[in-house]
Design a protein around this motif. Structure first.
Motif, short mmCIF file in Angstrom:
data_model
loop_
_atom_site.label_atom_id
_atom_site.label_comp_id
_atom_site.label_asym_id
_atom_site.label_seq_id
_atom_site.Cartn_x
_atom_site.Cartn_y
_atom_site.Cartn_z
N GLU A 36 6.17 -9.60 -3.57
CA GLU A 36 6.74 -8.42 -3.54
C GLU A 36 6.48 -7.73 -1.95
O GLU A 36 5.33 -7.97 -1.54
N ARG A 88 -4.22 -2.14 7.11
CA ARG A 88 -3.35 -1.88 8.22
C ARG A 88 -4.34 -1.60 9.57
O ARG A 88 -4.84 -0.46 9.67
N ALA A 127 -3.95 -3.64 -4.32
CA ALA A 127 -3.27 -3.93 -5.71
C ALA A 127 -4.13 -4.38 -6.88
O ALA A 127 -4.84 -5.35 -6.52
N ARG A 171 7.05 4.29 0.05
CA ARG A 171 7.01 2.74 0.37
C ARG A 171 8.37 2.06 -0.51
O ARG A 171 8.92 2.50 -1.35
N ASP A 215 3.41 0.19 8.01
CA ASP A 215 2.55 -1.23 7.59
C ASP A 215 3.74 -1.72 6.79
O ASP A 215 4.49 -1.70 6.29
N ALA A 216 3.54 -3.35 7.04
CA ALA A 216 4.47 -4.16 6.03
C ALA A 216 3.57 -5.02 5.34
O ALA A 216 3.03 -5.76 6.40
N THR A 217 3.53 -5.34 4.15
CA THR A 217 2.71 -6.31 3.69
C THR A 217 3.08 -6.91 2.52
O THR A 217 4.18 -6.41 1.69
N CYS A 218 2.65 -8.11 2.00
CA CYS A 218 3.26 -8.72 0.74
C CYS A 218 2.00 -8.93 -0.12
O CYS A 218 0.97 -8.76 0.05
N VAL A 219 2.64 -8.98 -1.42
CA VAL A 219 1.63 -9.21 -2.78
C VAL A 219 2.24 -10.48 -3.40
O VAL A 219 3.61 -10.46 -3.62
N ASP A 220 1.45 -11.40 -3.63
CA ASP A 220 2.06 -12.55 -4.42
C ASP A 220 1.44 -12.44 -5.82
O ASP A 220 0.25 -12.24 -6.03
N GLU A 237 2.12 8.37 -5.35
CA GLU A 237 3.04 7.53 -4.27
C GLU A 237 4.19 7.11 -4.85
O GLU A 237 4.31 6.54 -6.05
N LYS A 250 -8.42 5.76 -5.23
CA LYS A 250 -7.33 6.44 -5.72
C LYS A 250 -6.56 5.58 -6.93
O LYS A 250 -6.03 6.21 -7.75
N HIS A 254 5.92 0.56 4.23
CA HIS A 254 5.06 1.81 3.91
C HIS A 254 6.00 2.60 5.31
O HIS A 254 5.43 2.40 6.36
N GLU A 311 -0.67 -0.08 -7.26
CA GLU A 311 -1.15 -0.15 -6.03
C GLU A 311 -1.39 1.14 -5.57
O GLU A 311 -1.04 2.42 -5.94
N ASN A 333 6.22 -4.87 0.72
CA ASN A 333 6.14 -3.43 0.48
C ASN A 333 6.08 -3.01 2.25
O ASN A 333 5.33 -3.43 2.93
N PHE A 352 -2.09 3.09 -1.46
CA PHE A 352 -2.11 2.77 -0.08
C PHE A 352 -2.77 4.21 0.39
O PHE A 352 -2.30 5.44 0.18
N HIS A 408 -5.31 -5.14 1.65
CA HIS A 408 -4.58 -5.45 2.98
C HIS A 408 -5.17 -4.30 3.89
O HIS A 408 -5.16 -3.24 3.48
N LEU A 441 -6.20 -7.84 -6.83
CA LEU A 441 -5.07 -8.75 -6.58
C LEU A 441 -4.74 -8.91 -4.97
O LEU A 441 -4.35 -10.19 -4.73
N ARG A 442 -4.74 -7.82 -4.38
CA ARG A 442 -4.44 -7.95 -2.97
C ARG A 442 -5.25 -6.82 -2.29
O ARG A 442 -5.34 -5.61 -2.62
N PHE A 453 -4.18 -1.10 1.73
CA PHE A 453 -3.48 -1.20 0.63
C PHE A 453 -4.30 -1.86 -0.52
O PHE A 453 -4.78 -3.48 -0.19
N ARG A 506 10.19 -1.33 -1.65
CA ARG A 506 9.60 -2.55 -1.96
C ARG A 506 10.97 -3.69 -2.47
O ARG A 506 11.78 -3.11 -2.84
N ILE A 526 -1.66 -3.43 15.63
CA ILE A 526 -0.59 -3.03 15.81
C ILE A 526 -0.11 -2.20 17.15
O ILE A 526 0.73 -2.29 17.83
#
Lengths: 398, 176
Positions: free
Chosen positions: B80, A360, A347, B95, B66-71, B36, A91, B84, A330, B82, A332, A358, A355-356, A345, B97, A365
């Protein structure tokens, strides 16, 4: 170290440390239970024993290299993890995948769903004292793992789904092998149901145990069979179709009792639906056609091309030394894994390494709802409830 | 190369317009990428906007998936967050942010809106060191309680700080 403040005064409670080495926790989960007699007053899960920093490791790998790490997140459903990661990167890149590869992916993840549910059913039954179901389930799971070995060369950590398609052409004789499983499974599922569904002990241990209301389930972000057993037909394959799932005809089983028995019935029904999808996918997969998209610089070129074309050789070298760089942004993506909504996710900052990344993780959860399920229940019901949310600790801790 | 064409989905515009009509300040920026929709929300308006997304009859984002962070170190603001969201009744995604600076990485907790935010925020606190104001149980969740630093930050080496081994004090404390 997590501790529990016990109630003081006239209430006499005891704190019981369950796990992290308890067999019914399906890995290394520790739960601090506060008990009043045999009734659970409060429960505090303590996790992280299997934390391996997969998300951090992904940041130091190229996009293609990270696929092998995704196998190890949910080790009962490696193909699902490969798929969600590849869908997210695709994507990000804006790639379109050939239909034939999409159908192969669907067939493989549905086989994976059956094998994962078989492990769940076997271990859940053994937790509640039904030994024989476990042996039957693992017998059938072995047949499915043999198919994975045919396709990917590996039974467990397959890494079969790659960015841009799948790794290899389906092997000779795959139709017969999948056909055998399709022919065998319906009667075998009947067999499990004969052993369990109307078994009085099974019903006594699961009916009315571990109730969660649909409102609470949504508020706690619970997904998968647990949510569908509470009456909500939320399934990513229908709501946000990926890999051409909108072309397949299947039902999303739901129930309303929202207890351990309902979740068992949902998973059994899902195995039957998966068989329907696999049968349709087999018909859709043609004998000829592309298994990878044509994207030079992202998807490795065919071996023959590398020996005749200069560009193909250069691309091959660049993909495996430097990698490729998606545009900054990004993505998701969520899919329906055997355990619920599995999301990825990714990025990009425009470099060849993410960069990242993640995940879920549905196990993580869904596990959050455990105290809701077990407070007020008896101690043996805790074991039924842990089993019924189907956690994989590799995915919980990542 | 086969590429998917960029298109802006209609429902995304409806959501953005709806939030703008409610409070123009809540929508600081709208980003459309690969179908998105991302709405950048000012930090102080996050909880109110999230509650609106959940409660509004036209939005109904009832699931915080979901809840997540980007550095983005060394860029400032580096973090940041994020969030979802999924609307099960409308089968839609969104999303939210929030951008947070490195000097004050804190934001309102979303537990009052979605109780399921609890562990998601604990995970971000554990691995990124973001503080969630009003969180009822902000403890580490994946790493041991005596861990120093937040490993998913970009200035934390992948192989860890090898010259500072774990003291094992906590282990000794728990095993008499």
């Amino acid at each position: 170290m997590t501790t529990v403040e016990t109630a003081t005064g006239s209430a006499k409670t005891m704190v019981l440390n369950m796990g992290p080495q308890h067999p019914s926790t399906h890995g290394v989960l520790r739960i601090l239970l506060e008990l009043n007699g045999e009734t659970v007053v409060s429960a505090v899960p303590d996790l992280g024993y299997l934390h391996t920093g997969i998300e951090k490791s992904c940041e130091d790998k190229t996009y293609s290299q990270a696929i092998t790490l995704t196998d190890r997140i949910d080790y009962l459903s490696p193909l699902g993890n490969n798929l969600v990661y590849c869908l997210a990167v695709e994507k990000l890149l804006g790639l379109e995948i050939p239909k034939r590869a999409q159908y192969i992916r669907v067939m493989m993840v549905e086989l994976q769903r059956i094998s994962s549910h078989l492990v769940w059913l076997g271990t859940h039954a053994i937790d509640l004292g039904a030994m024989s179901v476990f042996l039957y389930c693992f017998r059938e799971r072995e047949e499915i793992l043999k198919i994975f070995e045919m396709f990917a060369g590996q039974r467990m950590m397959t890494s079969y789904i790659r960015i841009g398609g799948v790794a290899l052409e389906p092997p000779a004789g795959w139709r017969e092998a999948v056909g055998r499983v399709l022919k065998m499974m319906p009667s075998r599922i009947d067999e499990y149901e004969t052993l369990l569904t109307e078994n009085r002990i099974w019903m006594a241990r699961t009916k009315g145990v571990g109730y969660i209301s649909p409102e609470d389930a949504v508020a706690l972000s619970v997904t998968g069979p647990t949510l569908r057993a509470a009456g909500l037909a939320y399934d990513n394959r229908k709501f946000f179709p990926y890999s051409s799932y909108d072309e397949f005809d299947f039902n999303v089983p739901t129930r309303t009792e929202s207890d351990c028995f309902a979740r068992y019935m949902i998973r059994v029904a899902e195995m039957r639906e998966s068989l329907k999808i696999i049968r349709q996918a087999m018909d859709k997969i043609t004998n000829e056609g592309a298994i990878k998209t044509d994207a030079p610089g992202i998807v490795p070129p065919q071996r023959e091309k590398m020996k005749t074309e200069m560009e193909a050789l250069i691309y091959h070298f660049k993909i495996f030394t430097e990698g490729f760089s998606p545009a900054p942004g990004e993505a998701f993506v969520t899919i329906e894994s055997p355990r619920g909504e599995l999301g990825c996710f990714v990025a990009s900052d425009g470099s060849p390494k993410p960069l990242r990344v993640h995940f879920r993780a549905p196990s993580f959860i869904n596990l959050q709802s455990l105290p809701k399920l077990i407070v007020g229940q008896l101690l043996p019901d805790v074991i039924a409830c842990i089993g019924t949310i189907d956690i994989v600790l590799g995915e919980v801790d990542r | 190369m086969n590429t998917v064409t960029e298109s802006t989905s209609q429902s995304a515009n409806v959501v953005v317009e709806h939030l703008r009509a409610w409070n123009p300040k809540a929508v600081a920026e709208v980003i459309q990428f690969r179908d998105e929709t991302t709405i950048v929300v000012p930090r102080e308006l996050l909880r109110a906007t999230a509650a609106r997304c959940r409660e509004d009859a036209a939005l109904q984002f009832n699931l915080l998936t979901d809840a997540t962070c980007v550095d983005r170190y060394p860029v400032e603001p580096r973090f940041e967050m994020n969030y979802h969201l999924v609307s099960i009744p409308r089968s839609d995604k969104l999303r939210l942010r929030v951008r947070l600076s490195g000097s004050d990485p804190s934001v309102d907790s979303l537990i009052p809106v979605w109780p399921g935010a609890n562990w998601l925020e604990r995970e971000v606190f554990d691995l990124f060191g973001i503080r969630f104001n009003g969180h009822t149980d902000l403890r580490r969740i994946l790493l041991p309680d005596d861990w120093e630093g937040h490993p998913l930050r970009r200035d934390y080496p992948v192989e860890g700080f090898r010259d500072v081994p774990s003291t094992g004090a906590l282990f000794r404390k728990s095993t008499p």
